[in-house]
Design a protein around this motif. Structure first.
Motif, mmCIF file in Angstrom:
data_model
loop_
_atom_site.group_PDB
_atom_site.id
_atom_site.type_symbol
_atom_site.label_atom_id
_atom_site.label_comp_id
_atom_site.label_asym_id
_atom_site.label_seq_id
_atom_site.Cartn_x
_atom_site.Cartn_y
_atom_site.Cartn_z
ATOM 1 N N TRP A 175 0.844 -1.197 0.000
ATOM 2 C CA TRP A 175 0.000 0.000 0.000
ATOM 3 C C TRP A 175 0.878 1.245 0.000
ATOM 4 C CZ3 TRP A 175 -5.318 -0.599 -0.169
ATOM 5 C CH2 TRP A 175 -5.802 -1.881 0.124
ATOM 6 N N ILE A 176 0.390 2.295 -0.645
ATOM 7 C CA ILE A 176 1.040 3.603 -0.632
ATOM 8 C C ILE A 176 0.115 4.583 0.075
ATOM 9 C CG2 ILE A 176 1.853 5.540 -2.038
ATOM 10 C CD1 ILE A 176 3.704 3.193 -2.234
ATOM 11 N N GLN A 177 0.608 5.218 1.114
ATOM 12 C CA GLN A 177 -0.165 6.251 1.813
ATOM 13 C C GLN A 177 0.182 7.587 1.176
ATOM 14 O OE1 GLN A 177 -0.675 6.086 6.228
ATOM 15 N NE2 GLN A 177 0.333 8.067 6.180
ATOM 16 N N ALA A 178 -0.768 8.180 0.462
ATOM 17 C CA ALA A 178 -0.483 9.368 -0.349
ATOM 18 C C ALA A 178 -1.565 10.425 -0.178
ATOM 19 C CB ALA A 178 -0.379 8.970 -1.823
ATOM 20 N N THR A 179 -1.181 11.658 -0.485
ATOM 21 C CA THR A 179 -2.102 12.792 -0.402
ATOM 22 C C THR A 179 -2.747 13.034 -1.755
ATOM 23 O OG1 THR A 179 -0.740 13.825 1.299
ATOM 24 C CG2 THR A 179 -2.320 15.234 0.152
ATOM 25 N N VAL A 180 -4.087 12.984 -1.785
ATOM 26 C CA VAL A 180 -4.858 13.297 -2.984
ATOM 27 C C VAL A 180 -5.663 14.549 -2.665
ATOM 28 C CG1 VAL A 180 -6.552 12.486 -4.659
ATOM 29 C CG2 VAL A 180 -4.994 10.855 -3.558
ATOM 30 N N GLY A 181 -5.229 15.690 -3.211
ATOM 31 C CA GLY A 181 -5.832 16.960 -2.816
ATOM 32 C C GLY A 181 -5.510 17.219 -1.358
ATOM 33 N N SER A 182 -6.540 17.297 -0.518
ATOM 34 C CA SER A 182 -6.331 17.501 0.916
ATOM 35 C C SER A 182 -6.631 16.234 1.720
ATOM 36 C CB SER A 182 -7.233 18.646 1.409
ATOM 37 O OG SER A 182 -8.599 18.342 1.157
ATOM 38 N N VAL A 183 -6.823 15.114 1.013
ATOM 39 C CA VAL A 183 -7.219 13.867 1.663
ATOM 40 C C VAL A 183 -6.081 12.855 1.612
ATOM 41 C CG1 VAL A 183 -8.872 11.955 1.638
ATOM 42 C CG2 VAL A 183 -9.620 14.259 1.022
ATOM 43 N N LEU A 184 -5.851 12.165 2.723
ATOM 44 C CA LEU A 184 -4.858 11.098 2.782
ATOM 45 C C LEU A 184 -5.521 9.789 2.383
ATOM 46 C CD1 LEU A 184 -1.854 10.877 3.588
ATOM 47 C CD2 LEU A 184 -2.635 10.108 5.831
ATOM 48 N N GLN A 185 -4.977 9.115 1.379
ATOM 49 C CA GLN A 185 -5.577 7.876 0.889
ATOM 50 C C GLN A 185 -4.575 6.730 0.941
ATOM 51 O OE1 GLN A 185 -7.468 7.955 -2.922
ATOM 52 N NE2 GLN A 185 -8.899 9.590 -2.396
ATOM 53 N N ARG A 208 -7.022 6.497 -12.085
ATOM 54 C CA ARG A 208 -8.076 7.433 -11.693
ATOM 55 C C ARG A 208 -7.578 8.654 -10.934
ATOM 56 N NH1 ARG A 208 -9.986 2.402 -10.659
ATOM 57 N NH2 ARG A 208 -9.455 2.572 -8.446
ATOM 58 N N VAL A 209 -6.463 8.529 -10.199
ATOM 59 C CA VAL A 209 -6.039 9.658 -9.369
ATOM 60 C C VAL A 209 -4.545 9.919 -9.525
ATOM 61 C CG1 VAL A 209 -7.825 9.211 -7.650
ATOM 62 C CG2 VAL A 209 -5.554 8.229 -7.343
ATOM 63 N N GLU A 210 -4.184 11.155 -9.189
ATOM 64 C CA GLU A 210 -2.789 11.568 -9.111
ATOM 65 C C GLU A 210 -2.546 12.016 -7.672
ATOM 66 O OE1 GLU A 210 -0.254 15.416 -10.570
ATOM 67 O OE2 GLU A 210 -1.330 14.295 -12.139
ATOM 68 N N ALA A 211 -1.557 11.423 -7.008
ATOM 69 C CA ALA A 211 -1.290 11.715 -5.607
ATOM 70 C C ALA A 211 0.182 12.054 -5.415
ATOM 71 C CB ALA A 211 -1.670 10.507 -4.746
ATOM 72 N N LEU A 212 0.507 12.553 -4.212
ATOM 73 C CA LEU A 212 1.882 12.942 -3.906
ATOM 74 C C LEU A 212 2.352 12.263 -2.626
ATOM 75 C CD1 LEU A 212 1.727 16.793 -4.598
ATOM 76 C CD2 LEU A 212 2.692 15.035 -6.092
ATOM 77 N N ILE A 213 3.611 11.846 -2.632
ATOM 78 C CA ILE A 213 4.248 11.338 -1.420
ATOM 79 C C ILE A 213 5.629 11.981 -1.307
ATOM 80 C CG2 ILE A 213 3.030 9.132 -1.410
ATOM 81 C CD1 ILE A 213 5.482 7.845 -2.672
#
Length: 278
Positions: A175-185, A208-213
Motif C-alpha cells: 500500500w502507498i499512503q499518499a495525499t490526494v488533494g487535501s485527503v490522505l488515501q 483514476r487519481v494523481e497523488a503525492l508522497i
C-alpha cells in the motif's frame, strides 16, 4: 566515432573494492594482463569506501566483492545505482567478486552485471572483459546490436540479497499512503501505473487519481517488487503491466506509453537495454 577509436582516446576507468588486500592485488595483476589499457583509478577496502570513491571519481566500471564489512557489495551496488547521472556520466558497469559459485546466478550471464570467482582465473576474466567492453560500447551508442538484460539491475540485486540472507523472505510494499488533494488515501501498489519524482515530491499516478508522497525514488526502488516496477530513469518507476508500447521522439529518445494515459515517460540511456527488441 567508433567504439574502438573512442576507447583508444578515453581509457575505461575502474575502481576495485575488496576487503582483502591480497585479492585486490591479485585482481589488479590479472586485469593488467588481460586488459592493459584499463585505468584502475582507486581501490576500496569496504562497501562504504567504494560508494564514496564512485561518487568522487565517476568511473566507468566497478569491481565489488559481494561480502565486505560495513556495507556488502550488493548494498554498495544499490547505492551506486542511485547516484545521479548527467550527460557526461552514467552509472558504472558492475562486476561482482565472489568466492562462491552459488552467486553466479543466471542473471549475470544475461548481462545485467557480471561476476569474477576468487581467485580470478585468466580465461574467465577474459570473458568478463569482453562482455564489459561490449556493454560500454552499447552505452556510448556506437553499436546497434541487442545487448543488456531483460531484467533491471535492481532485480538482480534483490536475487543476490535473497541468496546472502536465505532466511529472510522479501517483503515488498503493498500500500502507498499518499495525499490526494487535501485527503490522505491508501492506494494499492498494484494500482499504481508509475512513480515520478521532482526535487521535493514523488507523484503517484493511477488510472483514476494523481497523488503525492515524500518518499524518493531511491527508497521506493528497494521497497517495491522489482519484477513489477521497472526503473526506467533515475526519477521514474513504471508498472511493467501498464506499459503500452515504446516509441522514439525526434531526438531519438525512447518513450514509454502507459495504458489509459496520453502521457509518455522518458527512458534514460542507462535503462534503454530493458526494451531491446521491442
Amino acid at each position: 566515432m567508433s567504439a574502438s577509436s573512442s576507447a583508444s582516446t578515453k581509457p575505461v576507468r575502474a575502481i576495485l573494492a575488496d576487503d582483502e588486500r591480497l585479492m585486490r592485488e591479485q585482481l589488479r595483476s590479472r586485469l593488467t594482463e588481460v586488459w592493459p589499457e584499463l585505468d584502475i583509478i582507486a581501490e576500496a577496502k569496504n562497501g562504504i569506501e567504494a560508494v564514496e570513491l564512485v561518487r568522487q571519481h565517476r568511473p566507468d566500471l566497478v569491481f565489488l566483492d559481494i561480502r565486505m564489512p560495513g556495507l556488502t557489495g550488493v548494498d554498495a551496488a544499490r547505492q551506486i545505482a542511485q547516484l545521479p547521472e548527467d550527460d557526461d556520466w552514467l552509472v558504472p558497469e558492475i562486476v561482482f567478486i565472489t568466492a562462491y559459485d552459488q552467486y553466479a546466478v543466471e542473471a549475470f550471464e544475461q548481462g545485467v552485471a557480471d561476476y569474477v570467482l576468487k581467485p580470478a582465473e585468466r580465461e574467465r576474466l577474459l570473458l568478463t572483459v569482453g562482455r564489459i567492453k561490449k556493454r560500454l560500447a552499447l552505452k556510448q551508442g556506437d553499436e546497434v546490436e541487442q545487448g543488456g538484460s531483460t531484467a533491471p539491475l535492481q532485480q538482480l540485486l534483490h536475487k543476490l540479497s535473497a541468496q546472502l540472507n536465505p532466511g529472510a523472505a522479501p517483503s515488498y510494499l503493498q500500500w502507498i499512503q499518499a495525499t490526494v488533494g487535501s485527503v490522505l488515501q491508501m492506494i494499492p501498489v498494484e494500482d499504481v501505473l508509475f512513480f515520478i519524482s521532482d526535487e521535493k515530491y514523488t507523484r503517484v499516478q493511477t488510472a483514476r487519481v494523481e497523488a503525492l508522497i515524500r518518499k524518493p525514488i531511491k527508497e521506493l526502488v528497494d521497497e517495491l517488487d522489482p519484477a513489477l516496477f521497472w526503473q526506467i530513469h533515475r526519477s521514474t518507476l513504471v508498472n511493467a503491466r501498464a506499459i503500452d508500447g515504446i516509441t522514439r521522439d525526434e531526438r531519438g529518445r525512447q518513450l514509454v506509453g502507459v495504458k489509459g494515459l496520453s502521457e509518455k515517460l522518458e527512458v534514460s540511456r542507462s535503462y534503454t537495454h530493458l526494451f531491446k527488441g521491442m
